[in-house]
Scaffold this motif. Sequence first.
Motif, PDB file in Angstrom:
ATOM      1  N   ASN A  84       0.845  -1.159   0.158  1.00  0.00           N
ATOM      2  CA  ASN A  84       0.036  -0.032   0.210  1.00  0.00           C
ATOM      3  C   ASN A  84       0.711   1.183   0.224  1.00  0.00           C
ATOM      4  O   ASN A  84       1.977   1.355   0.423  1.00  0.00           O
ATOM      5  N   LEU A  85       0.290   2.391  -0.445  1.00  0.00           N
ATOM      6  CA  LEU A  85       1.166   3.407  -0.643  1.00  0.00           C
ATOM      7  C   LEU A  85       0.191   4.458   0.247  1.00  0.00           C
ATOM      8  O   LEU A  85      -0.973   4.621  -0.132  1.00  0.00           O
ATOM      9  N   ILE A  86       0.612   5.003   1.194  1.00  0.00           N
ATOM     10  CA  ILE A  86      -0.011   6.041   2.190  1.00  0.00           C
ATOM     11  C   ILE A  86       0.817   7.186   2.262  1.00  0.00           C
ATOM     12  O   ILE A  86       1.856   7.300   2.623  1.00  0.00           O
ATOM     13  N   ARG A  87       0.185   8.231   1.664  1.00  0.00           N
ATOM     14  CA  ARG A  87       1.010   9.537   1.577  1.00  0.00           C
ATOM     15  C   ARG A  87       0.858  10.347   2.779  1.00  0.00           C
ATOM     16  O   ARG A  87       0.157   9.885   3.820  1.00  0.00           O
ATOM     17  N   GLU A  88       1.227  11.859   2.417  1.00  0.00           N
ATOM     18  CA  GLU A  88       1.112  12.708   3.761  1.00  0.00           C
ATOM     19  C   GLU A  88       0.052  13.030   4.340  1.00  0.00           C
ATOM     20  O   GLU A  88      -1.026  13.147   3.624  1.00  0.00           O
ATOM     21  N   PHE A  89       0.008  12.865   5.554  1.00  0.00           N
ATOM     22  CA  PHE A  89      -1.059  13.502   6.530  1.00  0.00           C
ATOM     23  C   PHE A  89      -2.419  12.430   6.290  1.00  0.00           C
ATOM     24  O   PHE A  89      -3.389  12.787   6.797  1.00  0.00           O
ATOM     25  N   VAL A  90      -2.337  11.203   5.902  1.00  0.00           N
ATOM     26  CA  VAL A  90      -3.329  10.356   6.058  1.00  0.00           C
ATOM     27  C   VAL A  90      -3.578   9.892   7.468  1.00  0.00           C
ATOM     28  O   VAL A  90      -2.523   9.778   7.933  1.00  0.00           O
ATOM     29  N   THR A  91      -4.764   9.772   7.638  1.00  0.00           N
ATOM     30  CA  THR A  91      -5.303   9.295   9.065  1.00  0.00           C
ATOM     31  C   THR A  91      -6.082   8.088   8.945  1.00  0.00           C
ATOM     32  O   THR A  91      -6.926   8.158   8.161  1.00  0.00           O
ATOM     33  N   ILE A  92      -5.809   7.033   9.820  1.00  0.00           N
ATOM     34  CA  ILE A  92      -6.551   5.734   9.609  1.00  0.00           C
ATOM     35  C   ILE A  92      -6.688   5.189  11.287  1.00  0.00           C
ATOM     36  O   ILE A  92      -5.758   5.122  11.960  1.00  0.00           O
ATOM     37  N   ASN A  93      -7.997   5.217  11.720  1.00  0.00           N
ATOM     38  CA  ASN A  93      -8.246   4.798  12.905  1.00  0.00           C
ATOM     39  C   ASN A  93      -8.404   3.481  13.300  1.00  0.00           C
ATOM     40  O   ASN A  93      -8.764   2.807  11.952  1.00  0.00           O
ATOM     41  N   VAL A 115      -6.045  11.883   3.239  1.00  0.00           N
ATOM     42  CA  VAL A 115      -7.163  10.774   2.938  1.00  0.00           C
ATOM     43  C   VAL A 115      -7.344  10.509   4.644  1.00  0.00           C
ATOM     44  O   VAL A 115      -6.649  10.443   5.513  1.00  0.00           O
ATOM     45  N   HIS A 116      -8.855  10.294   4.832  1.00  0.00           N
ATOM     46  CA  HIS A 116      -9.201   9.897   6.219  1.00  0.00           C
ATOM     47  C   HIS A 116      -9.920   8.378   6.026  1.00  0.00           C
ATOM     48  O   HIS A 116     -10.838   8.523   5.392  1.00  0.00           O
ATOM     49  N   ILE A 117      -9.458   7.452   6.819  1.00  0.00           N
ATOM     50  CA  ILE A 117     -10.022   6.162   6.970  1.00  0.00           C
ATOM     51  C   ILE A 117     -10.775   6.141   8.578  1.00  0.00           C
ATOM     52  O   ILE A 117      -9.829   5.852   9.386  1.00  0.00           O
ATOM     53  N   ALA A 118     -12.023   6.238   8.578  1.00  0.00           N
ATOM     54  CA  ALA A 118     -12.476   6.053  10.186  1.00  0.00           C
ATOM     55  C   ALA A 118     -12.436   4.802  10.395  1.00  0.00           C
ATOM     56  O   ALA A 118     -12.336   3.733  10.116  1.00  0.00           O
ATOM     57  N   HIS A 119     -12.868   4.425  11.663  1.00  0.00           N
ATOM     58  CA  HIS A 119     -12.868   3.288  12.545  1.00  0.00           C
ATOM     59  C   HIS A 119     -14.148   2.231  11.777  1.00  0.00           C
ATOM     60  O   HIS A 119     -15.073   2.513  11.175  1.00  0.00           O
ATOM     61  N   ASN A 131      -6.673  12.785  -3.239  1.00  0.00           N
ATOM     62  CA  ASN A 131      -6.529  13.692  -2.253  1.00  0.00           C
ATOM     63  C   ASN A 131      -7.855  14.057  -1.349  1.00  0.00           C
ATOM     64  O   ASN A 131      -8.950  14.422  -2.092  1.00  0.00           O
ATOM     65  N   TYR A 132      -7.787  14.180  -0.058  1.00  0.00           N
ATOM     66  CA  TYR A 132      -8.939  14.565   0.800  1.00  0.00           C
ATOM     67  C   TYR A 132     -10.164  13.985   0.622  1.00  0.00           C
ATOM     68  O   TYR A 132     -11.164  14.296   1.319  1.00  0.00           O
ATOM     69  N   SER A 133     -10.256  12.659   0.171  1.00  0.00           N
ATOM     70  CA  SER A 133     -11.418  11.927   0.123  1.00  0.00           C
ATOM     71  C   SER A 133     -11.204  11.162   1.459  1.00  0.00           C
ATOM     72  O   SER A 133     -10.295  11.037   2.105  1.00  0.00           O
ATOM     73  N   ALA A 134     -12.416  10.775   1.809  1.00  0.00           N
ATOM     74  CA  ALA A 134     -12.681  10.264   3.524  1.00  0.00           C
ATOM     75  C   ALA A 134     -13.998   9.516   3.438  1.00  0.00           C
ATOM     76  O   ALA A 134     -14.716   9.283   2.614  1.00  0.00           O
ATOM     77  N   LEU A 135     -13.515   8.307   4.527  1.00  0.00           N
ATOM     78  CA  LEU A 135     -14.689   7.435   4.614  1.00  0.00           C
ATOM     79  C   LEU A 135     -15.122   7.625   6.080  1.00  0.00           C
ATOM     80  O   LEU A 135     -14.330   7.688   7.059  1.00  0.00           O
TER      81      LEU A 135
END
Length: 257
Positions: A84-93, A115-119, A131-135
């Motif tokens: 996987n490629l995880i770029r700058e300021f990605v958050t994964i909970n 990118v944000h991946i929630a719980h 960029n900036y997409s989110a779940l």
Amino acid sequence: MIHPTAQIDPSARIGANVTIGAYTIVGADVSIGDGTVVGPHVVIEGPTRIGQDNRISQFASIGGPPQDKKFSGERTELEIGDRNLIREFVTINRGTGEGGSLTRIGNDNWLLAYVHIAHDCIVGDHVVFSNYSALAGHAEIGDWTILSGYSGVHQFCKVGVHAFIGMGCLVGSDVPPFVMMANEARGRPRGINSEGLKRRGFDAARIGAIKRAYRTLFMAGLPLAEAREQLEVQAQDSEDVREMLAFLDRSERSLAR
């Protein structure tokens, strides 16, 4: 290959040929697989399992506690697969106790900046998060899906395989496989992801069957039950239509139609 300023908890398990950059923090109960490269100023909290040959860029925050008021500190986990490629300021909970206790990311995904991946989210393989997409929490994203920039998926929504979510599109319903969603269509379907399917080797017959199924489901004006009956007939000759039917059976929210 571990920078002297990095802080690695004694309980963390670091595989062979792992690179960890300056000022990165790797917490307790973290496992990082062989060949993974972690940039500087990254924070990885556990329990988190990261597979092999991943690339994690600077300032990413991986495995943090869920942003959920019901979370009370119970043990929950994050699993990330390989390549996987995880770029700058990605958050994964991590997950929540009430949501299955697990957030899972598959293999060969691209998570671009912010990118944000929630719980409790489940992400398949070969997914592109622009960029900036989110779940939001509990979302499920099928293989080969593309989420364009600034798009978002509401909690508990499912997005099927090979779907395409357009720029700025906010998804509030389940999106069947192969379907394109467009912001200018106010979050409604706008055809199938034909170009993406061609790039992945779908021939004209397969794409034609998917188009017929799309017209049945979205353009014929049929109640969902009647549309499903017609899809069952079409599915006899198409594995892809069977994939759409299986998704309808799994859908728990309203369908984007």
